[in-house]
Write a protein that holds these residues in place. Sequence first.
Motif, PDB file in Angstrom:
ATOM      1  N   ALA A  34       0.788  -1.175   0.018  1.00 41.13           N
ATOM      2  CA  ALA A  34       0.119   0.017  -0.148  1.00 41.13           C
ATOM      3  C   ALA A  34       0.745   1.235   0.064  1.00 41.13           C
ATOM      4  O   ALA A  34       0.525   2.236  -0.693  1.00 41.13           O
ATOM      5  N   TRP A  35       2.103   1.314   0.873  1.00 37.93           N
ATOM      6  CA  TRP A  35       2.814   2.288   0.825  1.00 37.93           C
ATOM      7  C   TRP A  35       3.466   2.590  -0.641  1.00 37.93           C
ATOM      8  O   TRP A  35       3.564   3.702  -1.220  1.00 37.93           O
ATOM      9  N   GLU A  36       3.910   1.679  -1.384  1.00 37.71           N
ATOM     10  CA  GLU A  36       4.489   1.502  -2.591  1.00 37.71           C
ATOM     11  C   GLU A  36       3.650   2.199  -3.612  1.00 37.71           C
ATOM     12  O   GLU A  36       3.934   2.862  -4.387  1.00 37.71           O
ATOM     13  N   ARG A  37       2.159   1.793  -3.365  1.00 37.29           N
ATOM     14  CA  ARG A  37       1.113   2.298  -4.350  1.00 37.29           C
ATOM     15  C   ARG A  37       1.011   3.905  -4.123  1.00 37.29           C
ATOM     16  O   ARG A  37       0.921   4.752  -5.102  1.00 37.29           O
ATOM     17  N   ARG A  38       1.132   4.172  -3.002  1.00 38.26           N
ATOM     18  CA  ARG A  38       1.012   5.811  -2.560  1.00 38.26           C
ATOM     19  C   ARG A  38       2.272   6.566  -3.141  1.00 38.26           C
ATOM     20  O   ARG A  38       1.921   7.686  -3.917  1.00 38.26           O
ATOM     21  N   VAL A  39       3.389   5.887  -3.132  1.00 39.39           N
ATOM     22  CA  VAL A  39       4.674   6.510  -3.695  1.00 39.39           C
ATOM     23  C   VAL A  39       4.264   6.730  -5.203  1.00 39.39           C
ATOM     24  O   VAL A  39       4.430   7.476  -5.749  1.00 39.39           O
ATOM     25  N   GLU A  40       3.780   5.399  -5.956  1.00 40.48           N
ATOM     26  CA  GLU A  40       3.302   5.598  -7.236  1.00 40.48           C
ATOM     27  C   GLU A  40       2.585   6.686  -7.463  1.00 40.48           C
ATOM     28  O   GLU A  40       2.820   7.491  -8.707  1.00 40.48           O
ATOM     29  N   GLU A  41       1.534   6.907  -6.757  1.00 40.57           N
ATOM     30  CA  GLU A  41       0.486   7.779  -6.988  1.00 40.57           C
ATOM     31  C   GLU A  41       1.042   9.162  -6.782  1.00 40.57           C
ATOM     32  O   GLU A  41       0.740  10.131  -7.682  1.00 40.57           O
ATOM     33  N   LEU A  42       1.950   9.556  -6.013  1.00 43.11           N
ATOM     34  CA  LEU A  42       2.838  10.687  -5.720  1.00 43.11           C
ATOM     35  C   LEU A  42       3.379  11.073  -6.805  1.00 43.11           C
ATOM     36  O   LEU A  42       3.484  12.154  -7.485  1.00 43.11           O
ATOM     37  N   TRP A  43       4.218  10.183  -7.650  1.00 47.28           N
ATOM     38  CA  TRP A  43       5.002  10.463  -8.584  1.00 47.28           C
ATOM     39  C   TRP A  43       4.196  10.542  -9.787  1.00 47.28           C
ATOM     40  O   TRP A  43       4.680  11.457 -10.537  1.00 47.28           O
ATOM     41  N   ARG A  59       4.926  15.904   0.894  1.00 41.97           N
ATOM     42  CA  ARG A  59       4.288  14.678   0.624  1.00 41.97           C
ATOM     43  C   ARG A  59       5.385  13.338   0.761  1.00 41.97           C
ATOM     44  O   ARG A  59       5.153  12.542   1.234  1.00 41.97           O
ATOM     45  N   ALA A  60       6.184  13.650  -0.103  1.00 37.44           N
ATOM     46  CA  ALA A  60       7.404  12.634  -0.045  1.00 37.44           C
ATOM     47  C   ALA A  60       8.145  12.385   1.168  1.00 37.44           C
ATOM     48  O   ALA A  60       8.193  11.346   1.543  1.00 37.44           O
ATOM     49  N   GLU A  61       8.214  13.586   1.990  1.00 35.82           N
ATOM     50  CA  GLU A  61       8.862  13.497   3.290  1.00 35.82           C
ATOM     51  C   GLU A  61       8.011  12.880   4.360  1.00 35.82           C
ATOM     52  O   GLU A  61       8.366  11.954   5.222  1.00 35.82           O
ATOM     53  N   ALA A  62       6.652  12.748   4.041  1.00 36.68           N
ATOM     54  CA  ALA A  62       5.693  12.282   5.077  1.00 36.68           C
ATOM     55  C   ALA A  62       5.630  10.964   4.803  1.00 36.68           C
ATOM     56  O   ALA A  62       5.497   9.971   5.455  1.00 36.68           O
ATOM     57  N   LEU A  63       5.704  10.282   3.509  1.00 34.86           N
ATOM     58  CA  LEU A  63       5.530   8.988   3.102  1.00 34.86           C
ATOM     59  C   LEU A  63       7.203   8.544   3.350  1.00 34.86           C
ATOM     60  O   LEU A  63       7.036   7.263   4.085  1.00 34.86           O
ATOM     61  N   ALA A  64       8.236   8.872   3.477  1.00 33.55           N
ATOM     62  CA  ALA A  64       9.120   8.545   4.054  1.00 33.55           C
ATOM     63  C   ALA A  64       9.280   8.337   5.512  1.00 33.55           C
ATOM     64  O   ALA A  64      10.040   7.461   5.826  1.00 33.55           O
ATOM     65  N   ALA A  65       8.835   9.132   6.147  1.00 36.04           N
ATOM     66  CA  ALA A  65       8.645   9.028   7.597  1.00 36.04           C
ATOM     67  C   ALA A  65       7.668   7.786   7.920  1.00 36.04           C
ATOM     68  O   ALA A  65       7.996   7.432   9.210  1.00 36.04           O
ATOM     69  N   GLU A  66       6.953   7.480   7.179  1.00 41.46           N
ATOM     70  CA  GLU A  66       6.216   6.262   7.578  1.00 41.46           C
ATOM     71  C   GLU A  66       7.196   4.988   7.718  1.00 41.46           C
ATOM     72  O   GLU A  66       6.848   4.294   8.294  1.00 41.46           O
TER      73      GLU A  66
END
Length: 170
Positions: free
Chosen positions: A8-17, A31-38
């Motif tokens: 799910a995290w990978e999907r959210r990364v793909e969506e952001l890109w 947004r990228a920093e928030a994802l990385a912080a997870e």
Amino acid sequence: MTTTTRAAWERRVEELWSSFDDHAPADFLARAEALAAELPPGDAVALYELASAHDALDREEEAASLYRRALAAGLPGERRRQAVVQLGSTLRNLGRTEESIALLAAERKAVSDELDGAVAAFLSLSLADAGREREALSLALTALVPHLPRYGRSLTAYARDLAAGGGAAG
């Protein structure tokens, strides 16, 4: 993080890109920093995604540092080679041409996969920046040969001749 949660995290990364152009630079980076912080601190994939975000926003110094950290943390799979290519490009943009050449030349010898053309392309750019235009053109032509239905033999000979410093090949 479970496999399901990681997917799910990978999907959210793909969506952001995929929505990169829809964000102001500061918003995209936040947004990228928030994802990385997870992910856990020092996670290689999180560091790579942060490096890529900085790189996409022309923040090369930050990107280079993060790429190095991601690689040192054991970045796995395809992302590892992408990080090498992107770091090589970033180093070139920072004027660290010889470092870029060394990194990408070593990568060319280390592994072969679908990113071979990208490695050759960015190495060619660095070689040209270093004043080694004939070598750069030779490398670019050699990388192009497998994609041509004809003329492969001729272009291979021309590329070899360029690398040797000659003027023409048959």
